[in-house]
Scaffold this motif. Structure first.
Motif: not given
Length: 230
Positions: A63-76, A99-103
Motif C-alpha cells: 500500500d501507499v502509506l500516507d501516515a503512521f501515527l504512534y498513539m500507543g503508550g503505557t506507564w508504571e 519497550g512499548v513507549n520507546l523501542v
C-alpha cells in the motif's frame, strides 16, 4: 482522502479517538493494538515484540502509506496518582514501559519506511508527553525516560529522513480529555489538573497532516490552560 493510515494503540484512549476521527478520511485505516479495536481494519499485534512489528508491516503490504501515527503508550502501575512509588515498581513494569513507549516506535518506523516512501506527502506523528520535556516535575521514572527518549528519536529521525522529505512530529500533551481521563479527574484519582479538550488534539493532528511536504513541524507542546506545565 488519504490512502492508507496506520494508527498504533487504537483500541482505547487517544489512539481510539484518533482512529475514529481519521477513518472516514482514509481509504484504508489499520488500527493496531493488542485488544480489539472497534474502528478500521484491526491488526492484532503486541508492538513490544518483533513479531508484532512484522505483522503490522505485513498488513500494510504494498500500500501507499500516507501516515503512521504512534498513539500507543503505557506507564508504571499507579503512575500519575499519589500512590506512585518508584521503589515499588517491578522490573517487568520498567521493561514494559520502555519497550512499548520507546523501542516499539523505533522498530515500526524502520519497518514502515518503504510504504511511507510510496506516498506523495508522508507523515509520521508520535504521541509524546509533557513529562518528557526538560525539567518537567513528573515522578514516573520509566515513563518520563521513555517520553524524553522519544523526543530524541524524533529529532534524530528528522535528520535521517530530511533528504527524503518524510515529515516527523512529536506532540507533547498533558492530560487529554478522553473518557477515561475525565472519569479519573472527576474522581480525583489523577494528578495534573485540567485536561486538554480531545477535539483540540484532533485539530492539531489534522493540521500536521494537512501541511505540505515543504514544511518541517518538529515538536508541539500542548498543556491545559489550568493544568500542570502550562
Amino acid at each position: 482522502m488519504f490512502n492508507t493510515l496506520v494508527v498504533a494503540g487504537a483500541s482505547r484512549g487517544i489512539g481510539l479517538a484518533v482512529a475514529s476521527h481519521l477513518a472516514p478520511k482514509s481509504r484504508r485505516l489499520l488500527a493496531v493494538s493488542r485488544t480489539l479495536a472497534p474502528i478500521g481494519e484491526w491488526v492484532s499485534a503486541d508492538l513490544s515484540s518483533l513479531s508484532g512489528v512484522e505483522k503490522t508491516a505485513k498488513a500494510v503490504g504494498s500500500d501507499v502509506l500516507d501516515a503512521f501515527l504512534y498513539m500507543g503508550g503505557t506507564w508504571e502501575t499507579k503512575a500519575f496518582t499519589r500512590e506512585y512509588n518508584f521503589e515499588h515498581c517491578s522490573d517487568e513494569d520498567i521493561t514494559r514501559v520502555i519497550g512499548v513507549n520507546l523501542v516499539a516506535p523505533i522498530r515500526l518506523v524502520k519497518s514502515l519506511l518503504p510504504a511511507l516512501r510510496r506516498s506523495a506527502n508522508p507523515k509520521i506523528i508520535f504521541m509524546g508527553a509533557l513529562s518528557g520535556r526538560d525539567n518537567f516535575p513528573a515522578r514516573e521514572v520509566a515513563n518520563s525516560a521513555s517520553k524524553f527518549g522519544l523526543r530524541g528519536v524524533v529529532h534524530a529521525l528528522r535528520e535521517e529522513l530530511r533528504s527524503q522529505q518524510i515529515s516527523i512530529t512529536v506532540i507533547n500533551p498533558g492530560n487529554v480529555g478522553t473518557p477515561e481521563v475525565l472519569e479519573d479527574l472527576a474522581q480525583n484519582a489523577l494528578l495534573g489538573g485540567k485536561a486538554i479538550p480531545l477535539n483540540d488534539l484532533l485539530n492539531i493532528i489534522d493540521c500536521i497532516l494537512s501541511l505540505s511536504r515543504e514544511t518541517c513541524l518538529k515538536e508541539i507542546d500542548v498543556a491545559a490552560m489550568l493544568g500542570t506545565g502550562a
